[in-house]
Design a protein around this motif. Structure first.
Motif, PDB file in Angstrom:
ATOM      1  N   ASN A 363      42.088  79.543 -41.776  1.00 43.08           N
ATOM      2  CA  ASN A 363      42.797  81.146 -41.312  1.00 43.08           C
ATOM      3  C   ASN A 363      43.470  81.040 -41.240  1.00 43.08           C
ATOM      4  O   ASN A 363      44.486  79.898 -40.715  1.00 43.08           O
ATOM      5  CB  ASN A 363      41.532  80.981 -39.584  1.00 43.08           C
ATOM      6  CG  ASN A 363      42.566  81.976 -38.791  1.00 43.08           C
ATOM      7  OD1 ASN A 363      42.961  82.455 -39.003  1.00 43.08           O
ATOM      8  ND2 ASN A 363      41.134  81.657 -37.628  1.00 43.08           N
ATOM      9  N   CYS A 368      44.798  81.201 -31.567  1.00 46.29           N
ATOM     10  CA  CYS A 368      44.117  82.618 -30.539  1.00 46.29           C
ATOM     11  C   CYS A 368      43.372  83.135 -31.830  1.00 46.29           C
ATOM     12  O   CYS A 368      43.427  83.567 -33.111  1.00 46.29           O
ATOM     13  CB  CYS A 368      45.016  83.044 -30.169  1.00 46.29           C
ATOM     14  SG  CYS A 368      45.825  82.279 -28.582  1.00 46.29           S
ATOM     15  N   GLU A 369      42.761  84.163 -31.495  1.00 49.69           N
ATOM     16  CA  GLU A 369      42.325  85.562 -32.482  1.00 49.69           C
ATOM     17  C   GLU A 369      43.145  86.339 -32.957  1.00 49.69           C
ATOM     18  O   GLU A 369      43.812  86.462 -32.545  1.00 49.69           O
ATOM     19  CB  GLU A 369      41.169  86.316 -32.128  1.00 49.69           C
ATOM     20  CG  GLU A 369      40.115  85.280 -31.347  1.00 49.69           C
ATOM     21  CD  GLU A 369      38.756  86.064 -31.078  1.00 49.69           C
ATOM     22  OE1 GLU A 369      39.132  87.365 -30.372  1.00 49.69           O
ATOM     23  OE2 GLU A 369      37.993  85.716 -30.147  1.00 49.69           O
ATOM     24  N   ASN A 399      36.852  81.758 -36.774  1.00 47.78           N
ATOM     25  CA  ASN A 399      36.578  80.450 -36.120  1.00 47.78           C
ATOM     26  C   ASN A 399      36.093  79.153 -36.681  1.00 47.78           C
ATOM     27  O   ASN A 399      37.098  77.983 -36.775  1.00 47.78           O
ATOM     28  CB  ASN A 399      35.971  80.742 -34.924  1.00 47.78           C
ATOM     29  CG  ASN A 399      35.913  79.650 -33.643  1.00 47.78           C
ATOM     30  OD1 ASN A 399      35.326  78.312 -34.279  1.00 47.78           O
ATOM     31  ND2 ASN A 399      36.227  79.879 -32.503  1.00 47.78           N
TER      32      ASN A 399
ATOM     33  N   ARG B 267      33.745  74.887 -28.217  1.00 49.23           N
ATOM     34  CA  ARG B 267      33.610  74.650 -29.946  1.00 49.23           C
ATOM     35  C   ARG B 267      33.385  73.109 -30.197  1.00 49.23           C
ATOM     36  O   ARG B 267      32.768  72.750 -31.535  1.00 49.23           O
ATOM     37  CB  ARG B 267      35.509  75.348 -30.633  1.00 49.23           C
ATOM     38  CG  ARG B 267      34.776  75.111 -32.444  1.00 49.23           C
ATOM     39  CD  ARG B 267      36.133  75.920 -32.727  1.00 49.23           C
ATOM     40  NE  ARG B 267      36.247  76.221 -33.714  1.00 49.23           N
ATOM     41  CZ  ARG B 267      36.595  74.755 -35.218  1.00 49.23           C
ATOM     42  NH1 ARG B 267      37.411  74.030 -34.688  1.00 49.23           N
ATOM     43  NH2 ARG B 267      37.333  75.243 -36.410  1.00 49.23           N
ATOM     44  N   PRO B 295      31.439  82.714 -30.828  1.00 47.38           N
ATOM     45  CA  PRO B 295      33.260  82.837 -31.373  1.00 47.38           C
ATOM     46  C   PRO B 295      33.175  84.396 -30.025  1.00 47.38           C
ATOM     47  O   PRO B 295      34.302  84.432 -30.492  1.00 47.38           O
ATOM     48  CB  PRO B 295      33.499  83.077 -32.590  1.00 47.38           C
ATOM     49  CG  PRO B 295      32.319  83.085 -33.510  1.00 47.38           C
ATOM     50  CD  PRO B 295      31.071  82.134 -32.420  1.00 47.38           C
ATOM     51  N   ARG B 301      36.712  81.807 -26.299  1.00 49.85           N
ATOM     52  CA  ARG B 301      37.235  82.468 -27.706  1.00 49.85           C
ATOM     53  C   ARG B 301      38.981  81.998 -28.437  1.00 49.85           C
ATOM     54  O   ARG B 301      38.971  81.704 -29.639  1.00 49.85           O
ATOM     55  CB  ARG B 301      37.766  83.954 -27.786  1.00 49.85           C
ATOM     56  CG  ARG B 301      35.712  84.256 -27.566  1.00 49.85           C
ATOM     57  CD  ARG B 301      35.681  86.223 -27.509  1.00 49.85           C
ATOM     58  NE  ARG B 301      36.411  86.803 -28.223  1.00 49.85           N
ATOM     59  CZ  ARG B 301      35.785  87.863 -29.418  1.00 49.85           C
ATOM     60  NH1 ARG B 301      34.866  88.800 -27.887  1.00 49.85           N
ATOM     61  NH2 ARG B 301      36.659  88.546 -29.604  1.00 49.85           N
ATOM     62  N   GLN B 302      40.079  82.255 -27.025  1.00 49.81           N
ATOM     63  CA  GLN B 302      40.671  81.834 -27.775  1.00 49.81           C
ATOM     64  C   GLN B 302      41.182  80.474 -27.415  1.00 49.81           C
ATOM     65  O   GLN B 302      42.179  79.495 -28.305  1.00 49.81           O
ATOM     66  CB  GLN B 302      41.996  82.551 -26.744  1.00 49.81           C
ATOM     67  CG  GLN B 302      42.000  84.364 -25.953  1.00 49.81           C
ATOM     68  CD  GLN B 302      41.877  84.369 -28.008  1.00 49.81           C
ATOM     69  OE1 GLN B 302      42.741  84.645 -28.960  1.00 49.81           O
ATOM     70  NE2 GLN B 302      41.210  85.933 -27.598  1.00 49.81           N
ATOM     71  N   SER B 305      39.724  79.031 -30.170  1.00 50.26           N
ATOM     72  CA  SER B 305      40.413  79.200 -31.291  1.00 50.26           C
ATOM     73  C   SER B 305      40.760  77.725 -32.416  1.00 50.26           C
ATOM     74  O   SER B 305      41.456  76.941 -31.670  1.00 50.26           O
ATOM     75  CB  SER B 305      41.677  80.091 -31.782  1.00 50.26           C
ATOM     76  OG  SER B 305      42.770  79.165 -31.304  1.00 50.26           O
TER      77      SER B 305
END
Lengths: 444, 444, 444
Positions: A363, A368-369, A399, B267, B295, B301-302, B305
């Protein structure tokens, strides 16, 4: 990333079942054994479709612990009763003679005949399939019902066979890919008129090799059509130094019936081929059976012997030995069907697609996304619980793309079909959100 | 070992549900979004209870892949029919306007109006919650029953909103512990009048922070009240160098309904916070659902990451998206209850207690069992099968305190509540049978 | 490879249940405690069968955290009512007096007597077994039905016991094997007339030691007959430097009833002894219960204390504490049976056989399968699905004998009885297809 359609998608277009069935039917009547003209005739038939290289290995050649046996051929065989009536005729079924039977031509009593007959008492109308490759003998195989009706008289038994110095014959076809790393696809060609075991496997691999011809692939694909056991051993003995190029492999047999699908894992148990087949089968909509490795079966026994331990599994529909038709005259052309061959072909194409595309990415925005919306990758309206669910493939890839998870890892973790992960990864790559770490063709 | 009561026990005294509910009800009417005065008003309300530090981040500030958007505020909105009757009024529910709707004031046909309306056909009496933060648009949300009754006439639509340069606002409260290692507790403050999602979480954390004020803790506790997604991203971007101090974390949302409890693991999947919450939930007498990380969800989610991969899980009652009330006007004050808030609070207090007290000890008498009887730790009469069972916590601690098992390890292995293990370990420590190896606040 | 019959087979011939039962019945009446003449008498009885070495350790000797207590002996005890009738007589059951009761001789009221009586209200006809080794006291144990019928009168209570400086006594028998590595077999000898707990274990181990006398073994076998807890602690304290020779061990108790079998794993959980017992039990045709280690039980508590952590498990039939007869007069000679003792003995012999024969081999023909047929190891006729199934043990051994799998690994993987794998490995060894890598007596 080169094509719009992936390798697997290109291989899988159309409905190949009819073609595969037709070729299986074409080679079904041939009387094959582990050596002889039946194998040669079969390989010539395959050679009409692909540029097959034929190898002839002389009788007496040592291959590891084994020696190439004499070559066996048969022209005719029958049993006549006292009235001169043929009560059994090789011309009707090449299963009637035990493979590698010595030549015989004499008159014998019923008592003596009975010592040279195999039947299946629990399937009285079927002929069993029997072999005696390494012990000199002769025998007939017949329906138990016929056996029970034999009168106490003198019989003329004739087996017009030869067992002489000659050759063991096998064929190879190589589809060259970008890498020298190989994917081995192996089918045994030693069984006589048994449609599923293994005209089906031979025909499926012939079709696959033919379809692959124009395609650019990452791996080099080796198609091996060889007699069971001794053929695989011979190939391994003559290619010992190249074996470690084999990164994935499948033995393909009995792929035309409606059972299974069944996959028996390689001895390694968790190699990429094992995971790829299991994934393809689990997302097939069928009800697969996944078996741990065991040392009994087909040529994976040789590929997975401890001195090689190659990542080669066994791909089947019904599991060998677990259906009544197995090794009987019930394994005929009515037992296999184009639809089942199509399904089997599709699963193998999907498996190939997985290993061809199983990249590892990073990624590029790992903190963060990334904002997917401004790249057009995310719906504009939030709050709807269905919205984000549709984006799960994207979220999983972002992720887990930390350089330590392949696309197959991600597909497994997210419980999503590999094809969805593959296509979504391409989309993210085009958007600059992924960069490839390395090709996933190492032996993981 | 300092207090008679443990941190968790001190936090958990009394029945805090009524207080938490009252504060959730106080902030419920405020129209929040990811920016604007609704967030500020909410943070001011929190600030009446704890010493909250307010941060204002200007529009246009870049935070990783994102940019702080313009600030949105709304004063009024309605739809009037041709007879001048307000058929929809923002004053009745702030869910009636899609969040971040552009200002609009015009007369339009029914056909045009319909392109700017969201409803829930399968819940015809409820108003959906919708947002359009990053795509410029405007819309009304209304019960499907109202929508179906709309006549084909001209409507006056008014949204008196502004979308202008301004700020993103969030609040932080820090409870300083002995260690700089942090426990992050994070709640989103961007949803309008949705009681469970997330007035409940905001109120619970406010109460927890207030109750914690006088307590001496091992960890430093950071309470973050920020808009979802963009708020967490902003905080991470501005605190990137401090993130690795976070040893445990929970996103707290939807903690007032009677479902669950539900815990979605970080995660990492097996970090101490994951094990602590799972342990607390399993010994709660409730029927918890433990989910592996995925995710999709809230601000975990953040935090999770791949570039951060913090040990932060999601604590909830019902799982988001799986109840009909989710993101509808059904998520109102009747949907949450003091008893459920008390339970949720208790589980979080228990989780905190576990990580605060999760020491690793060495048995000072590791060769054979120490003689517990002469220390008054064991009943004098043997033979009764009930006798020793009562001492299982002591036996487990002595047997596993080899410097490699924390008290949580021991509680899990012995299937005993952490509180029993904690208290028994104190008793053994006072008897000289245990010595601490190190504080368990490393990132195991 | 030395014998035709394996060690386990030699141990297991015949039907030893009657002999073991007879010896259990012989020592059943003796009043044992953790010290005293009952233990000595029991050890002398064992010494009639094997060359037992008796150890006497003086009162006051320190053994780790413990001190050898004073020696307790008892001659007589009774309760008489006002009419001079003995309402309870030690001569009828040595369970009637709490073990280590101080001497007493006085007249007391019913109220006072009741403070010195134990009963089992839920099993009103049975006498409980109680002890008070380390708290000075005295008590009678009686059926609850008798207790309930006691009149309000004066009773004469007499316990003619002594508690004086003396010795703790235990016995050891060593069967010397080729290696100094030891297999510990330990039975507690401290319980009075309880047939299953543990006359059964003492008798089984005595018989096993006697049977082993003429046999050549790989391991040295140490048989320990010692009082529970304090005896094992004493042995460990006096043999601390030799403990690490113990590669396998079993505590043997309650092996004569018809429950279980039950095996409680060692603290290590996956040591060879754990796997061997589990394998033997799973292939026994019985319905075994396999328990993870827990720190409550018999002397494995000491052997598995964290400072020793020896690979010692607990072998039982019914699990202690889970049957009503446990620690009551119901645990008498009618509760145990020769057949159950034979089964238990057989399982222990099979366990010994596994660790004695758990070799690691290398396949000398690791590349492809060796040709078994020409060595007479494979049937001559192929095709029959039953044929190869009979050869599974051979195929498993050849496939997994890569120097990394022991025969027990292979038996587990192939789900075949160890004895089949053991005998087949011998056959392959004689055929030159296996060579030993090393003796499997390392601590794996």
């Amino acid at each position: 990333m080169k094509d719009q359609l992936s390798v697997g998608e290109r291989l899988a277009t159309g409905n190949p079942g009819e073609d595969i069935f037709a070729f299986a039917a074409e080679i079904y009547p041939i009387c094959r054994s582990i050596t002889g003209n039946g194998v040669r005739k079969t390989l010539r038939a395959i050679g009409m479709h692909i540029d097959l290289k034929i190898h002839e290995v002389p009788t007496g050649t040592e291959v590891f612990d084994w020696t190439i046996p004499r070559e066996w051929n048969i022209r005719d065989a029958y049993i006549k009763n006292e009235r001169g009536e043929k009560i059994l005729d090789f011309a009707h079924s090449n299963l009637h003679v035990m493979s590698y039977s010595l030549p015989v031509r004499k008159r014998i009593s019923l008592a003596e005949l009975k010592q040279h007959v195999y039947t299946l008492p629990d399937q009285p109308d079927r002929i069993p399939y029997r072999t005696s490759y390494y012990a000199e003998n002769w025998a007939f195989c017949m329906p138990h019902r016929l056996f029970e009706g034999l009168r106490d008289e003198t019989y003329e038994v004739v087996i017009d066979s030869t067992l002489e110095d000659g050759y063991l014959t096998y064929g190879e076809y190589l589809h060259q890919g970008e890498s020298e790393d190989e994917f081995l696809l192996s089918a045994h060609v030693c069984h006589p008129s048994l449609a599923n075991d293994n005209c089906s496997g031979v025909a499926l691999l012939t079709h696959l090799a033919k379809r692959m011809a124009g395609l650019q692939t990452r791996y080099t694909y080796r198609f091996l059509f060889a007699p069971g056991t001794i053929g695989a051993i011979t190939w391994l003995a003559r290619n010992e130094d190249r074996c470690q190029r084999i990164k994935h492999g499948l033995v393909v047999s009995m792929v035309g019936d409606g059972g299974g699908p069944t996959y028996k894992k390689s001895r390694r148990g968790h190699s990429e081929i094992d995971r790829a087949v299991v994934h393809a089968m689990h997302h097939s909509g069928l009800a697969p059976t996944i078996l741990e490795f065991s040392p009994y079966g087909y040529d994976e026994r040789q590929y997975c012997s401890p001195g090689f331990n190659l990542p080669v599994g066994l791909f089947q529909r019904s599991k060998f030995g677990e259906i009544p038709e197995y090794h009987t005259s019930g394994d005929n052309l009515e037992f296999i069907a184009p639809d089942h061959l199509s399904q089997s072909y599709g699963l193998i194409a999907e498996t190939i697609d997985i290993v061809e595309n199983n990249e590892v990415y990073c990624n590029t925005m790992p903190k963060c996304e990334p904002q997917l919306g401004r790249r057009g990758l995310y719906g504009p309206v939030g709050g709807d619980k269905g919205a984000a669910a549709a984006n799960m493939a994207m979220l999983w890839i972002l992720n887990l793309s930390d350089g330590m998870h392949s696309l197959l890892d991600i597909a497994e973790r997210g419980n999503l079909p590999f094809s969805v992960i593959r296509d979504t990864a391409r989309q993210l790559y085009r958007s600059g959100l992924l960069r490839p770490v390395f090709a996933a063709n190492q032996n993981r």
